[in-house]
Design a protein around this motif. Structure first.
Motif, PDB file in Angstrom:
ATOM      1  N   GLN A 121     -86.517  95.416 -60.296  1.00  0.00           N
ATOM      2  CA  GLN A 121     -87.971  95.404 -60.189  1.00  0.00           C
ATOM      3  C   GLN A 121     -88.613  95.410 -61.574  1.00  0.00           C
ATOM      4  O   GLN A 121     -88.131  96.042 -62.501  1.00  0.00           O
ATOM      5  CB  GLN A 121     -88.451  96.626 -59.405  1.00  0.00           C
ATOM      6  N   GLY A 122     -89.712  94.694 -61.719  1.00  0.00           N
ATOM      7  CA  GLY A 122     -90.429  94.614 -62.984  1.00  0.00           C
ATOM      8  C   GLY A 122     -90.387  93.209 -63.545  1.00  0.00           C
ATOM      9  O   GLY A 122     -89.573  92.371 -63.144  1.00  0.00           O
ATOM     10  N   GLY A 123     -91.264  92.902 -64.511  1.00  0.00           N
ATOM     11  CA  GLY A 123     -91.317  91.574 -65.096  1.00  0.00           C
ATOM     12  C   GLY A 123     -90.036  91.211 -65.830  1.00  0.00           C
ATOM     13  O   GLY A 123     -89.390  92.055 -66.454  1.00  0.00           O
ATOM     14  N   HIS A 124     -89.660  89.927 -65.733  1.00  0.00           N
ATOM     15  CA  HIS A 124     -88.433  89.444 -66.360  1.00  0.00           C
ATOM     16  C   HIS A 124     -88.700  88.182 -67.182  1.00  0.00           C
ATOM     17  O   HIS A 124     -89.433  87.293 -66.728  1.00  0.00           O
ATOM     18  CB  HIS A 124     -87.363  89.107 -65.307  1.00  0.00           C
ATOM     19  N   ILE A 125     -88.100  88.127 -68.363  1.00  0.00           N
ATOM     20  CA  ILE A 125     -88.020  86.886 -69.135  1.00  0.00           C
ATOM     21  C   ILE A 125     -86.564  86.730 -69.561  1.00  0.00           C
ATOM     22  O   ILE A 125     -86.006  87.597 -70.236  1.00  0.00           O
ATOM     23  CB  ILE A 125     -88.935  86.886 -70.368  1.00  0.00           C
ATOM     24  N   ILE A 126     -85.959  85.637 -69.151  1.00  0.00           N
ATOM     25  CA  ILE A 126     -84.566  85.335 -69.467  1.00  0.00           C
ATOM     26  C   ILE A 126     -84.518  84.008 -70.215  1.00  0.00           C
ATOM     27  O   ILE A 126     -85.220  83.058 -69.859  1.00  0.00           O
ATOM     28  CB  ILE A 126     -83.717  85.238 -68.190  1.00  0.00           C
ATOM     29  N   VAL A 127     -83.699  83.951 -71.256  1.00  0.00           N
ATOM     30  CA  VAL A 127     -83.443  82.695 -71.971  1.00  0.00           C
ATOM     31  C   VAL A 127     -81.964  82.365 -71.840  1.00  0.00           C
ATOM     32  O   VAL A 127     -81.104  83.229 -72.040  1.00  0.00           O
ATOM     33  CB  VAL A 127     -83.842  82.796 -73.461  1.00  0.00           C
ATOM     34  N   MET A 128     -81.670  81.131 -71.474  1.00  0.00           N
ATOM     35  CA  MET A 128     -80.290  80.663 -71.366  1.00  0.00           C
ATOM     36  C   MET A 128     -80.036  79.650 -72.477  1.00  0.00           C
ATOM     37  O   MET A 128     -80.701  78.610 -72.554  1.00  0.00           O
ATOM     38  CB  MET A 128     -80.043  80.003 -70.011  1.00  0.00           C
ATOM     39  N   VAL A 129     -79.105  79.952 -73.375  1.00  0.00           N
ATOM     40  CA  VAL A 129     -78.699  79.047 -74.446  1.00  0.00           C
ATOM     41  C   VAL A 129     -77.355  78.458 -74.060  1.00  0.00           C
ATOM     42  O   VAL A 129     -76.375  79.189 -73.886  1.00  0.00           O
ATOM     43  CB  VAL A 129     -78.588  79.782 -75.799  1.00  0.00           C
ATOM     44  N   SER A 130     -77.274  77.146 -73.898  1.00  0.00           N
ATOM     45  CA  SER A 130     -76.029  76.506 -73.476  1.00  0.00           C
ATOM     46  C   SER A 130     -75.631  75.409 -74.453  1.00  0.00           C
ATOM     47  O   SER A 130     -76.448  74.909 -75.218  1.00  0.00           O
ATOM     48  CB  SER A 130     -76.164  75.951 -72.050  1.00  0.00           C
ATOM     49  N   TRP A 131     -74.354  75.016 -74.407  1.00  0.00           N
ATOM     50  CA  TRP A 131     -73.827  74.105 -75.411  1.00  0.00           C
ATOM     51  C   TRP A 131     -72.612  73.359 -74.886  1.00  0.00           C
ATOM     52  O   TRP A 131     -72.045  73.690 -73.853  1.00  0.00           O
ATOM     53  CB  TRP A 131     -73.423  74.872 -76.670  1.00  0.00           C
ATOM     54  N   ILE A 132     -72.199  72.360 -75.678  1.00  0.00           N
ATOM     55  CA  ILE A 132     -70.976  71.606 -75.436  1.00  0.00           C
ATOM     56  C   ILE A 132     -70.144  71.657 -76.714  1.00  0.00           C
ATOM     57  O   ILE A 132     -70.659  71.461 -77.810  1.00  0.00           O
ATOM     58  CB  ILE A 132     -71.294  70.138 -75.090  1.00  0.00           C
ATOM     59  N   LEU A 133     -68.849  71.926 -76.569  1.00  0.00           N
ATOM     60  CA  LEU A 133     -67.951  71.887 -77.719  1.00  0.00           C
ATOM     61  C   LEU A 133     -67.712  70.443 -78.146  1.00  0.00           C
ATOM     62  O   LEU A 133     -67.757  69.516 -77.337  1.00  0.00           O
ATOM     63  CB  LEU A 133     -66.609  72.531 -77.376  1.00  0.00           C
ATOM     64  N   LYS A 134     -67.445  70.246 -79.430  1.00  0.00           N
ATOM     65  CA  LYS A 134     -67.115  68.915 -79.911  1.00  0.00           C
ATOM     66  C   LYS A 134     -65.822  68.436 -79.268  1.00  0.00           C
ATOM     67  O   LYS A 134     -64.910  69.214 -78.994  1.00  0.00           O
ATOM     68  CB  LYS A 134     -66.960  68.923 -81.432  1.00  0.00           C
ATOM     69  N   THR A 135     -65.744  67.136 -79.043  1.00  0.00           N
ATOM     70  CA  THR A 135     -64.545  66.553 -78.468  1.00  0.00           C
ATOM     71  C   THR A 135     -63.352  66.801 -79.388  1.00  0.00           C
ATOM     72  O   THR A 135     -63.436  66.616 -80.590  1.00  0.00           O
ATOM     73  CB  THR A 135     -64.733  65.037 -78.277  1.00  0.00           C
ATOM     74  N   GLY A 136     -62.264  67.257 -78.821  1.00  0.00           N
ATOM     75  CA  GLY A 136     -61.061  67.504 -79.605  1.00  0.00           C
ATOM     76  C   GLY A 136     -60.865  68.947 -79.996  1.00  0.00           C
ATOM     77  O   GLY A 136     -59.797  69.312 -80.501  1.00  0.00           O
ATOM     78  N   ILE A 137     -61.879  69.798 -79.771  1.00  0.00           N
ATOM     79  CA  ILE A 137     -61.739  71.225 -80.118  1.00  0.00           C
ATOM     80  C   ILE A 137     -60.682  71.879 -79.236  1.00  0.00           C
ATOM     81  O   ILE A 137     -59.832  72.631 -79.697  1.00  0.00           O
ATOM     82  CB  ILE A 137     -63.081  71.952 -79.985  1.00  0.00           C
ATOM     83  N   LEU A 138     -60.742  71.612 -77.947  1.00  0.00           N
ATOM     84  CA  LEU A 138     -59.739  72.122 -77.023  1.00  0.00           C
ATOM     85  C   LEU A 138     -58.828  70.971 -76.617  1.00  0.00           C
ATOM     86  O   LEU A 138     -59.179  70.137 -75.778  1.00  0.00           O
ATOM     87  CB  LEU A 138     -60.402  72.736 -75.788  1.00  0.00           C
ATOM     88  N   THR A 139     -57.669  70.888 -77.239  1.00  0.00           N
ATOM     89  CA  THR A 139     -56.704  69.844 -76.921  1.00  0.00           C
ATOM     90  C   THR A 139     -55.335  70.475 -76.777  1.00  0.00           C
ATOM     91  O   THR A 139     -55.072  71.573 -77.255  1.00  0.00           O
ATOM     92  CB  THR A 139     -56.648  68.761 -78.016  1.00  0.00           C
TER      93      THR A 139
END
Length: 446
Positions: free
Chosen positions: A286-304
């Motif tokens: 209960q109560g006012g909410h402000i949420i920020v979502m920061v999302s991203w993509i890894l560079k190709t080849g980082i997880l290989t």
């Protein structure tokens, strides 16, 4: 290049299961359906009514109840809580590569947004902007347009929720988290979304396509996360829209393996790392909410790495959404075990110093990918989807044909793109698009 033989086997019938409207870019535009906006009203408040008064000094706790440093959470004592920020090298090696959620407490008090984003400030900056607001009544959910000023004046008394990309004029209020300051890891493009509501609501159980940090600027919430390995128990194939589960995890937790779910209690100033395609359900107190979502993509080849082909079996006559999520999690965990620790240089920058992908940005309205953009498919293969003509994947029927081509390609050939991109593609579809792709074959050629 990472390949997996099970994909070629399973996608033989996936062409019948079919998918549609696939953005081939590594990072997707805003989805047609926003899973986080499907809320249920709570019968009872899930916490105390908060006071949103912050101390003047960065890093100090605000008024309201805070957890003690010894407080523990669920997940068989495996839930991780950090009371300090870590660097990008450790964040990648310990959490991103291992797909391991972690709560970092009191980590965004230094953001300008933490102290600036009051109702008066948002009204002054955005008061005349027209926004789409979700109206969640007991009977049904609907959307309504109003100005930001009207929303601010009414959201605490009416069941209203605003959920959208952060406005460019507010990007300078959001600091890039220290754990993400690594140009060698990330594409250089982040996505930031904001949600404002009065609380006392619960989201649907849903997945999102990107790794993300959920940042609590105002209000307390509980977040339940479930591994994609539990997708069958979550009845993922029954979701409507795709990417949601028909069950309320808070009422069905006994059906989930105890070592594959966790619940975090988040307070103002906390941030929570959520791996891509993990199931999540937010319960706003209960109560006012402000949420920020920061999302991203890894560079190709980082997880290989090399995939153990014997680990994967043909799931049968149909590769379902549940199968795709489970296979994706198994592959990413296996590859993550051999991930190399990155070398990063600290950058004291803000979100507005980065190039943003935005649904509001009209400068990128061409094909879904081109030679200048990363593509997960093997470019050296003469039939690679990356080599399709630039106009082959334009929105509309061309995009549908593009999807058909990729499905037929993945049936014939082993390719990392078939493993990595499949769950994201399925997550974007409507049921009508699934039906549409059950007929015909692609006429496209690279």
């Amino acid at each position: 290049m990472v390949t997996c033989s099970v994909v070629a086997q399973a996608l033989q019938v996936l062409c019948l299961l079919t998918i549609g409207s696939w953005n081939f870019r590594v990072y997707a535009h805003a989805q047609d359906h926003d899973h986080s906006n499907h809320h249920q009203s709570l019968d009872k408040p899930d916490g105390s009514d908060l006071k949103f008064k912050h101390t003047a000094k960065d890093g100090q706790a605000m008024e309201g109840n805070r957890r003690s440093s010894k407080e523990t959470l669920t997940f068989q004592d495996k839930t991780e809580i950090l009371n300090f920020m870590i660097g990008p090298e450790d964040f990648f090696q310990q959490y991103i590569s291992k797909r391991k959620p972690v709560l970092i407490t009191d980590s965004i008090h230094h953001w300008p947004a933490y102290t600036l984003w009051s109702e008066e400030y948002l009204t002054e900056k955005l008061g005349d902007e027209t926004v789409s607001v979700k109206v969640d009544s007991q009977e049904q959910m609907s959307m309504k347009k109003m100005t930001m000023k009207e929303f601010i004046e009414n959201y605490k008394s009416d069941p209203l929720t605003l959920s959208q990309e952060v406005y460019p004029s507010l990007d300078g209020d959001i600091s890039v988290p220290t754990c993400l300051k690594c140009a060698s890891l990330f594409q250089g493009s982040f996505t930031t979304d904001m949600q404002i509501s009065s609380g006392r609501s619960r989201s649907s159980l849903h997945v999102e396509e990107k790794d993300a940090l959920l940042c609590a600027l105002k209000g307390n919430q509980s977040v339940t996360l479930v591994s994609p390995l539990e997708s069958r128990n979550l009845r993922a194939d029954e979701g409507n829209p795709i990417g949601t589960s028909p069950i309320d995890i808070t009422q069905n937790i006994d059906s989930i393996s105890s070592d594959r779910y966790m619940t975090f209690d988040m307070h103002e100033g906390d941030m929570l790392y959520i791996p891509s395609l993990w199931w999540r359900q937010l319960s706003l107190h209960q109560g006012g909410h402000i949420i920020v979502m920061v999302s991203w993509i890894l560079k190709t080849g980082i997880l290989t790495g090399n995939i153990d082909h014997n680990k994967f079996k043909n799931p049968g006559s149909k590769l379902s959404f549940s199968d795709a999520l489970i296979q994706y999690e198994e592959v990413m965990q296996q590859v993550g075990r051999t991930a190399v620790r990155p070398q990063c240089q600290d950058e004291d920058t803000f979100m507005n110093d980065y190039a943003f992908e935005s649904a509001k940005d009209e400068t990128h309205d061409g094909p879904d990918f081109n030679e200048d953009e990363d593509c997960h498919f093997d470019r050296d293969h003469q039939l690679s989807p990356c080599l399709l003509p630039e106009d082959a994947c334009d929105a509309g029927e061309e995009e549908l044909e593009c999807t058909r081509y990729v499905l037929e390609y993945c049936y014939e050939w082993e390719d990392r793109g078939c493993v990595v991109d499949l769950p994201q593609a399925l997550n974007r579809l409507s049921h009508a698009e699934l039906e549409d792709l059950q007929h015909g074959h692609s006429h496209l050629e690279p």
